[in-house]
Design an enzyme around this catalytic site. Structure first.
Site, PDB file in Angstrom:
ATOM      1  N   ASN A  59       0.865  -1.187   0.000  1.00 37.75           N
ATOM      2  CA  ASN A  59       0.000   0.000   0.000  1.00 37.75           C
ATOM      3  C   ASN A  59       0.901   1.236   0.000  1.00 37.75           C
ATOM      4  O   ASN A  59       1.496   1.568   1.024  1.00 37.75           O
ATOM      5  CB  ASN A  59      -0.894  -0.044   1.254  1.00 37.75           C
ATOM      6  N   TRP A  60       0.987   1.886  -1.146  1.00 43.12           N
ATOM      7  CA  TRP A  60       1.912   3.020  -1.269  1.00 43.12           C
ATOM      8  C   TRP A  60       1.336   4.306  -0.688  1.00 43.12           C
ATOM      9  O   TRP A  60       2.018   5.334  -0.650  1.00 43.12           O
ATOM     10  CB  TRP A  60       2.296   3.221  -2.747  1.00 43.12           C
ATOM     11  N   LYS A  61       0.076   4.294  -0.295  1.00 46.54           N
ATOM     12  CA  LYS A  61      -0.563   5.461   0.323  1.00 46.54           C
ATOM     13  C   LYS A  61      -0.352   6.710  -0.544  1.00 46.54           C
ATOM     14  O   LYS A  61      -0.358   6.615  -1.761  1.00 46.54           O
ATOM     15  CB  LYS A  61      -0.062   5.647   1.755  1.00 46.54           C
ATOM     16  N   HIS A 108      -9.757   1.111   4.894  1.00 46.85           N
ATOM     17  CA  HIS A 108      -8.457   1.276   5.562  1.00 46.85           C
ATOM     18  C   HIS A 108      -8.625   2.213   6.761  1.00 46.85           C
ATOM     19  O   HIS A 108      -9.404   3.165   6.704  1.00 46.85           O
ATOM     20  CB  HIS A 108      -7.426   1.839   4.578  1.00 46.85           C
ATOM     21  N   GLU A 149      -6.917   4.573   7.868  1.00 44.87           N
ATOM     22  CA  GLU A 149      -6.696   6.004   7.610  1.00 44.87           C
ATOM     23  C   GLU A 149      -7.933   6.645   6.971  1.00 44.87           C
ATOM     24  O   GLU A 149      -8.197   7.825   7.169  1.00 44.87           O
ATOM     25  CB  GLU A 149      -5.430   6.187   6.746  1.00 44.87           C
ATOM     26  N   GLU A 179      -5.876  -5.088  10.462  1.00 45.75           N
ATOM     27  CA  GLU A 179      -4.884  -4.032  10.650  1.00 45.75           C
ATOM     28  C   GLU A 179      -5.163  -3.282  11.943  1.00 45.75           C
ATOM     29  O   GLU A 179      -5.942  -2.311  11.946  1.00 45.75           O
ATOM     30  CB  GLU A 179      -4.942  -3.045   9.481  1.00 45.75           C
ATOM     31  N   GLY A 224       2.021   2.174  10.840  1.00 47.35           N
ATOM     32  CA  GLY A 224       2.962   3.284  10.729  1.00 47.35           C
ATOM     33  C   GLY A 224       3.649   3.649  12.026  1.00 47.35           C
ATOM     34  O   GLY A 224       4.245   4.713  12.139  1.00 47.35           O
ATOM     35  N   SER A 274       2.948  -2.119  10.319  1.00 42.12           N
ATOM     36  CA  SER A 274       4.392  -2.115  10.536  1.00 42.12           C
ATOM     37  C   SER A 274       5.077  -3.434  10.183  1.00 42.12           C
ATOM     38  O   SER A 274       6.008  -3.869  10.864  1.00 42.12           O
ATOM     39  CB  SER A 274       4.726  -1.710  11.977  1.00 42.12           C
ATOM     40  N   GLY A 307       2.708  -1.277   4.355  1.00 49.26           N
ATOM     41  CA  GLY A 307       2.703   0.143   4.029  1.00 49.26           C
ATOM     42  C   GLY A 307       4.112   0.641   3.774  1.00 49.26           C
ATOM     43  O   GLY A 307       4.693   0.417   2.706  1.00 49.26           O
ATOM     44  N   GLY A 308       4.699   1.281   4.782  1.00 48.71           N
ATOM     45  CA  GLY A 308       6.008   1.928   4.641  1.00 48.71           C
ATOM     46  C   GLY A 308       7.064   1.075   3.956  1.00 48.71           C
ATOM     47  O   GLY A 308       7.763   1.545   3.048  1.00 48.71           O
TER      48      GLY A 308
END
Ligand code: PGA
Length: 249
Positions: free
Chosen positions: A12-14, A98, A100, A170, A176, A212, A233-234
């Site tokens: 997930n490149w957000k 998600h 976010e 999640e 994150g 994470s 993600g990151g």
């Protein structure tokens, strides 16, 4: 029969990358990935980079592309929104719910349900994200929260529709933050989700863990019972690390 036998590793490149940098990152992911994959691999770039990534990976065939969100209507006066029909030419999967979106953009369970319905209506595959906040976990309400989110999203769907869904567990406090759930906690939540969905809809679903995930502990998380993949993600913005997570699957 479960339509999703394979482990899924999704990146997930957000809100990162331009079309040009997304294309380079996708190409670098292809270069770093093992030739033969034991897992299904999915990239979720931002809307504006979907075309570039779709074009970059199409001929290789090892990687699928999906979107991070969608609107529930097919078209209309919804300024700034993107419909599933607009995404379908470039996507196999669409992520909905998600944390976010839920917590920063105020999406309710009802909104998430409408989005999930829209993805199914257009014959794409939804990834439904669910998870509890730190306060909810500390209060001992993790399972109640997961149950509320899952019931709202899935009640009334046919087993065949639910079978096309992948669920991403999640925990909000792990996204994150560098604080990963332990393999035992991830496994317990994933098992709870799979059971609940079986009872609710008579369908088998694949349950991913997200929050994470890094190459350092991907293997132990992916080996945890009931965990069938990861939403990253990151670490998915670093091609070599993302490829290492895929290799751990
Ligand atoms: P993270 O994000 O790996 O950076 O924690 C996961 C996600 O939000 O899907």
């Amino acid at each position: 029969m479960a339509p999703h036998p394979a482990t899924l590793i999704a990146g997930n490149w957000k809100m990162h990358t331009t079309p040009a940098s997304a294309r380079s990152l996708a190409k670098e992911v292809l270069r770093q990935l093992p030739q033969t994959l034991a897992a299904e691999v999915l990239l979720l770039p931002p809307f504006t980079a979907l075309e570039a990534v779709h074009t970059a990976v199409r001929d290789d065939g090892r990687v699928r592309v999906g979107a991070q969100d969608c609107h529930w209507e097919r078209e209309g006066a919804f300024t700034g929104e993107i419909s599933v029909a607009m995404l379908a030419p470039m996507c196999d999967y669409i992520l909905v719910g998600h944390s976010e979106r839920r917590h920063l953009m105020g999406e309710t369970d009802a909104v998430v349900r409408r989005k999930l319905d829209a993805v199914l209506r257009e014959d794409l595959m939804p990834i439904l994200a669910v998870g509890e906040t730190r306060e909810e976990r500390d209060a001992g309400t993790t399972e109640a929260v997961l149950e509320r989110q899952l019931r709202s999203a899935l009640t009334g769907l046919r087993p065949g529709q639910v079978g096309r869904c992948t669920i991403a567990y999640e925990p909000v406090w792990a996204i994150g933050t560098g604080a990963t759930a332990t393999p035992d906690d991830a496994s317990a939540a994933a098992g709870f989700i799979a059971n609940l969905v079986r009872g609710l809809a008579g369908a088998e679903v694949r349950v991913l863990y997200g929050g994470s995930v890094t190459a350092a502990h991907a293997a132990e998380l992916l080996q945890a019972p009931s965990v069938s993949g990861a939403l990253v993600g990151g670490a998915s913005l670093r091609a070599a690390e993302f490829a290492a997570i895929v290799a751990a699957a």
